[in-house]
Design a protein around this motif. Structure first.
Motif, mmCIF file in Angstrom:
data_model
loop_
_atom_site.group_PDB
_atom_site.id
_atom_site.type_symbol
_atom_site.label_atom_id
_atom_site.label_comp_id
_atom_site.label_asym_id
_atom_site.label_seq_id
_atom_site.Cartn_x
_atom_site.Cartn_y
_atom_site.Cartn_z
ATOM 1 N N GLU A 38 0.817 -1.224 0.000
ATOM 2 C CA GLU A 38 0.000 0.000 0.000
ATOM 3 C C GLU A 38 0.849 1.271 0.000
ATOM 4 O O GLU A 38 0.323 2.359 -0.145
ATOM 5 C CB GLU A 38 -0.971 0.008 1.183
ATOM 6 C CG GLU A 38 -0.339 0.286 2.536
ATOM 7 C CD GLU A 38 0.115 -0.989 3.254
ATOM 8 O OE1 GLU A 38 0.268 -2.036 2.580
ATOM 9 O OE2 GLU A 38 0.310 -0.925 4.482
ATOM 10 N N ASN A 39 2.165 1.141 0.165
ATOM 11 C CA ASN A 39 3.020 2.330 0.143
ATOM 12 C C ASN A 39 3.563 2.634 -1.251
ATOM 13 O O ASN A 39 4.329 3.576 -1.426
ATOM 14 C CB ASN A 39 4.225 2.151 1.077
ATOM 15 C CG ASN A 39 3.841 1.808 2.495
ATOM 16 O OD1 ASN A 39 4.289 0.827 3.053
ATOM 17 N ND2 ASN A 39 2.976 2.622 3.088
ATOM 18 N N LEU A 40 3.184 1.801 -2.233
ATOM 19 C CA LEU A 40 3.840 1.916 -3.542
ATOM 20 C C LEU A 40 3.322 3.073 -4.375
ATOM 21 O O LEU A 40 4.036 3.615 -5.207
ATOM 22 C CB LEU A 40 3.667 0.604 -4.325
ATOM 23 C CG LEU A 40 4.296 -0.634 -3.677
ATOM 24 C CD1 LEU A 40 3.918 -1.887 -4.450
ATOM 25 C CD2 LEU A 40 5.806 -0.502 -3.583
ATOM 26 N N GLU A 41 2.083 3.430 -4.123
ATOM 27 C CA GLU A 41 1.486 4.482 -4.946
ATOM 28 C C GLU A 41 2.132 5.829 -4.662
ATOM 29 O O GLU A 41 2.636 6.062 -3.583
ATOM 30 C CB GLU A 41 -0.008 4.589 -4.635
ATOM 31 C CG GLU A 41 -0.822 3.651 -5.498
ATOM 32 C CD GLU A 41 -2.293 3.745 -5.151
ATOM 33 O OE1 GLU A 41 -2.783 4.879 -5.046
ATOM 34 O OE2 GLU A 41 -2.896 2.689 -4.955
ATOM 35 N N ASN A 42 2.043 6.705 -5.641
ATOM 36 C CA ASN A 42 2.481 8.096 -5.484
ATOM 37 C C ASN A 42 3.985 8.271 -5.310
ATOM 38 O O ASN A 42 4.438 9.360 -4.988
ATOM 39 C CB ASN A 42 1.773 8.782 -4.299
ATOM 40 C CG ASN A 42 0.272 8.741 -4.471
ATOM 41 O OD1 ASN A 42 -0.233 8.862 -5.584
ATOM 42 N ND2 ASN A 42 -0.431 8.539 -3.380
ATOM 43 N N LEU A 43 4.734 7.208 -5.506
ATOM 44 C CA LEU A 43 6.190 7.374 -5.375
ATOM 45 C C LEU A 43 6.733 8.232 -6.520
ATOM 46 O O LEU A 43 7.513 9.153 -6.287
ATOM 47 C CB LEU A 43 6.885 6.006 -5.351
ATOM 48 C CG LEU A 43 8.414 6.064 -5.247
ATOM 49 C CD1 LEU A 43 8.862 6.695 -3.932
ATOM 50 C CD2 LEU A 43 9.033 4.672 -5.380
ATOM 51 N N ALA A 44 6.295 7.950 -7.738
ATOM 52 C CA ALA A 44 6.846 8.662 -8.898
ATOM 53 C C ALA A 44 6.638 10.175 -8.810
ATOM 54 O O ALA A 44 7.607 10.942 -8.950
ATOM 55 C CB ALA A 44 6.276 8.095 -10.193
ATOM 56 N N PRO A 45 5.387 10.631 -8.563
ATOM 57 C CA PRO A 45 5.223 12.093 -8.449
ATOM 58 C C PRO A 45 6.041 12.693 -7.305
ATOM 59 O O PRO A 45 6.549 13.812 -7.429
ATOM 60 C CB PRO A 45 3.722 12.287 -8.208
ATOM 61 C CG PRO A 45 3.140 10.938 -8.001
ATOM 62 C CD PRO A 45 4.093 9.936 -8.539
ATOM 63 N N TYR A 46 6.169 11.925 -6.235
ATOM 64 C CA TYR A 46 6.957 12.427 -5.101
ATOM 65 C C TYR A 46 8.420 12.595 -5.497
ATOM 66 O O TYR A 46 9.037 13.627 -5.226
ATOM 67 C CB TYR A 46 6.829 11.453 -3.928
ATOM 68 C CG TYR A 46 7.602 11.869 -2.701
ATOM 69 C CD1 TYR A 46 7.189 12.978 -1.956
ATOM 70 C CD2 TYR A 46 8.735 11.173 -2.287
ATOM 71 C CE1 TYR A 46 7.892 13.368 -0.820
ATOM 72 C CE2 TYR A 46 9.445 11.561 -1.161
ATOM 73 C CZ TYR A 46 9.022 12.653 -0.435
ATOM 74 O OH TYR A 46 9.722 13.042 0.681
ATOM 75 N N LEU A 47 8.955 11.592 -6.193
ATOM 76 C CA LEU A 47 10.357 11.676 -6.635
ATOM 77 C C LEU A 47 10.557 12.851 -7.580
ATOM 78 O O LEU A 47 11.535 13.595 -7.485
ATOM 79 C CB LEU A 47 10.776 10.372 -7.321
ATOM 80 C CG LEU A 47 10.856 9.130 -6.431
ATOM 81 C CD1 LEU A 47 11.119 7.880 -7.275
ATOM 82 C CD2 LEU A 47 11.943 9.290 -5.367
ATOM 83 N N LYS A 48 9.590 13.038 -8.489
ATOM 84 C CA LYS A 48 9.682 14.175 -9.427
ATOM 85 C C LYS A 48 9.692 15.499 -8.673
ATOM 86 O O LYS A 48 10.438 16.420 -9.022
ATOM 87 C CB LYS A 48 8.509 14.125 -10.414
ATOM 88 C CG LYS A 48 8.712 13.083 -11.518
ATOM 89 C CD LYS A 48 8.188 13.624 -12.846
ATOM 90 C CE LYS A 48 8.708 12.774 -13.997
ATOM 91 N NZ LYS A 48 7.710 11.841 -14.507
ATOM 92 N N ALA A 49 8.825 15.576 -7.662
ATOM 93 C CA ALA A 49 8.760 16.819 -6.882
ATOM 94 C C ALA A 49 10.086 17.088 -6.177
ATOM 95 O O ALA A 49 10.536 18.232 -6.083
ATOM 96 C CB ALA A 49 7.620 16.743 -5.867
#
Lengths: 403, 314
Positions: free
Chosen positions: A76-87
């Motif tokens: 359940e922690n996998l989502e939203n990693l990509a946008p976070y890394l981009k930010a």
């Protein structure tokens, strides 16, 4: 000219103020935790806005900001990693410190220009394991705190990735990342920011016949003393270690200023003239001003013995020495604006401690509160005060009791 | 077919246990937390024996290797590469690097204890050409199912036995006795001990050995009532952990699991209706350690609660 390769000094920062202190007192880079994907969840974590401010400040001082994204993720922690890394990348973060294979793989894909540092949570103890991760795009490995200086020397020779070594601060007594005491004893996930430090609790030890075999009066303890590697800095520099890391995103600004300032001084003095460098007692003295926990050399001198263990220590008392931080100084009136951090009174003998190991001394003679009322006692935390100081002081200078 | 794997307590045990699918064995200095360490020659004999019985053999090379042990590890993998074994269990990625040299990658089973907790990381390792991964013991049944149902690679989980929750390189019993100025500080090396926390009642098994100090959960893991869901969702193998078990206890446990999964394949309803019976049979094994279902139905807390630093009393 530097006679040896100067390693980076990397310091922790729990908030923006600590980050500024760390950089001003000599850190080449600081690491901070974001609001997600980071261990040390309780170390006041940075929002993306805060991270931008942190990077701006760091850039002004030619320092770098790294962000910890070092949880071992659940589904359940996998989502939203990509946008976070981009930010993070957009914010100007230079590197992320991670431990989960998916975070590493994603970073390589999503933010190819950001460096990937492998967290000590992976407990890497050999150069082959380092080179595995190097092949996966990891440019730096924070090696396990289980390694001796001799092992570090060998590893540094064979490692393709840069090597980062812990030199100061809290220690896991377990191989980091492989401990789930907290999960089992409190349901809090040690690898997802919930470590309850169960290794520092009090236990009793029994044998199979149910006989108590730990002391009847005291407790049996597992915990480790904190690490202090002052005496190993020259050897670590000679070994070619790329970054020397201080632990403690939850530590005070006094601690950060003191510990960072001292290691900065040691590194600079050693690198400027390795032959004539003397490991002066003043460095140990200085660190003891802010260090309120027992320290040891960890595994740097070889397999830890009883001297590296922490027995029968319940809590550590914060030092009361840090009495104020300088906010401003008026050259004409010789009055400094300061923020109170610990109780003191008129007549207190003080040491001003600033970046580059700058020290000067004065005694509190005149003290005023914000409303220009003369006072005798500074008793309110964070109270803004004016005090006469006969020499120039600078914002973020530390005022502490003279020893 | 679900593979039933047992980490072996002795050669005698292996001789008697002709009904499980596979054994885990290993050598001192390479294997970690094994119930018994075999010599290389013993391992060759065991290999001959189990091959005759159509059972599989996995060699545990799951220690955390320090730099000066790499040469030894290299030599060992070279030796292993001459054997017709079915897999090599490892927990240190340095072993992966060495295995490439000896064309052993396809036999590797990555078992890093705590690091495999999500399907994306499992997929990452599936792309490395290895045979199988062992996923962490601290995740829920739903999480296990979600990972296994992706079918990216063979999935192994702990089925029954001691649950390791702490590994320090330090000799934490010896260090303590030296601190106490005891005249025989290494007296308890390799002995099964346990610790009790000051506000808790649980007994946590603990042992100091040549790899440092290991602490285990107060309860063994037991997944016998969930074989149906695990099999249905493509879990490949379950391990029965022999550590701290006598041959007889281990044999007893393995037999119950064997019967349960045979029931499952013959008649799923029989398996379902027998679930309580399996538990009762396990409980009636003389000398069996207390067991529970671990984290199968207990999600660990993400981040912490700073007002509950000591955790709730369990």
């Amino acid at each position: 000219m530097s006679a040896v390769k100067k390693p980076e000094l990397l310091a922790p920062a729990g908030d923006l103020e600590k980050l500024k202190i760390a950089i001003l007192y000599g850190a080449d880079a600081v690491y901070i935790g974001g609001k997600e994907f980071s261990l040390r969840a309780r170390a006041s974590n940075f929002s993306i806005e805060d991270i931008k401010k942190a990077v701006d400040f760091a850039n002004e001082h030619q320092a770098k900001v790294y962000v910890t994204t070092n949880i071992i993720a659940h589904n359940e922690n996998l989502e939203n990693l990509a946008p976070y890394l981009k930010a993070l990348e957009t914010s100007g973060v230079k590197a992320i410190i991670c431990a989960d294979a998916f975070v590493i793989e994603s970073s390589k894909k999503v933010v190819p220009n950001m460096e990937i540092h492998l967290s000590t949570q992976q407990s890497i103890t050999n150069s082959e394991a380092i080179n595995f991760w190097y092949n996966e795009g990891v440019s730096r490995v924070v090696i396990a705190r289980e390694l001796s200086v001799e092992e570090i020397k060998q590893i540094a020779k064979r490692s393709k990735a840069d090597i980062e070594v812990f030199i100061h601060g809290g220690m896991c007594v377990s191989y980091s990342g492989r401990c789930t005491l907290s999960n089992h004893m409190t349901d809090r996930d040690a690898n997802r920011g919930g470590c309850a430090h169960s290794c520092r609790w009090n236990y009793r030890l029994y044998n199979q016949s149910d006989e108590l075999i730990s002391s009847k009066e005291g407790y049996y303890n597992l915990g480790s003393k904190d690490l202090m590697a002052v005496q190993f800095i020259p050897e670590l520099i000679n070994a070619g270690v790329d970054s020397l890391k201080i632990e403690g995103r939850m530590k005070s600004i006094h601690y950060i200023a003191t510990v960072v300032g001292t290691y900065r001084k040691i590194i600079d003095e050693y690198c400027a003239n390795p032959k004539d460098f003397v490991l002066d007692d003043k460095y140990f003295q200085e660190i003891s001003r802010a260090e309120n926990r027992q320290t040891s050399i960890g595994a740097l001198g070889g397999k830890p013995t009883e001297d590296e263990q922490l027995y029968n220590v319940r809590t550590e008392k914060p030092t009361q020495e840090f009495i104020a931080m300088v906010l401003d100084y008026d050259e004409n009136t010789k009055y400094a604006t300061i923020e109170q951090r610990n109780y003191f009174t008129v007549g207190q003998a003080c040491e001003v401690y600033g970046p580059k190991f700058r020290k000067d001394y004065f005694t509190v003679e005149k003290l005023y509160d914000e409303d220009h009322q003369e006072i005798e006692i500074a008793r309110h935390p964070r109270q803004i005060l004016k005090v006469k100081i006969p020499f120039t002081v600078y914002p973020y200078d530390i005022i502490r009791k003279k020893r | 077919m679900l593979e039933l794997i047992v980490s072996a307590t002795s050669i005698d045990f292996i001789k008697k246990c002709d009904f499980c699918d596979a054994f885990i064995i290993g050598e001192k200095g390479k294997g970690l937390r094994l119930p018994h360490y075999f010599s290389f020659n013993e391992m060759k004999d065991i290999l001959n024996l189990v091959k005759k019985r159509n059972q599989k053999l996995y060699i545990a090379c799951n220690k955390i290797f320090h730099e000066d042990e790499l040469v030894d590890a290299d030599h060992y993998l070279k030796q292993i590469s001459t054997l017709d074994i079915d897999g090599i269990i490892f927990g240190d990625l340095g072993i992966y690097q060495i295995a490439k040299k000896y064309q052993l990658v396809h036999k590797l089973i990555y078992h890093p204890e705590t690091y495999l907790t999500n399907y994306e990381s499992v997929r990452f390792f599936s792309n490395k050409g290895i045979k199988r991964v062992s996923i962490a013991k601290e995740i829920t049944l739903d999480d296990i199912i979600e990972i296994a149902s992706k079918k990216s690679i063979e999935i192994d989980i702990l089925g029954h036995g001691a649950v390791n929750m702490f590994h320090s390189m330090r000799d934490l019993v010896t260090n303590y006795y030296k601190f106490l100025k005891h005249d025989q500080p290494t007296k308890y090396r390799n002995e099964s001990l346990y610790i009790v926390e000051e506000i808790r009642d649980d007994k946590y098994p603990m042992i100091e050995d040549e790899n440092g100090t290991h602490i285990f959960s107060a309860y063994d893991m037991c997944i016998i009532q969930h074989l149906d869901e695990l099999i249905k969702n493509h879990v490949t193998s379950i391990r029965i952990e022999g550590l701290f078990k006598t041959d007889d206890v281990l044999l007893g446990i393995t037999k119950v699991y064997y019967d349960a999964y045979r029931d499952y394949y013959h008649d799923i309803n029989k398996y379902k209706s027998n679930k309580d019976e399996y538990i009762n049979r396990l409980k009636s094994i003389n000398g069996i350690q207390p067991f529970k279902d671990g984290f199968l139905f207990k999600k660990t807390i993400y981040k912490g609660d700073e007002n509950n630093e000591r955790g709730k009393k369990t």
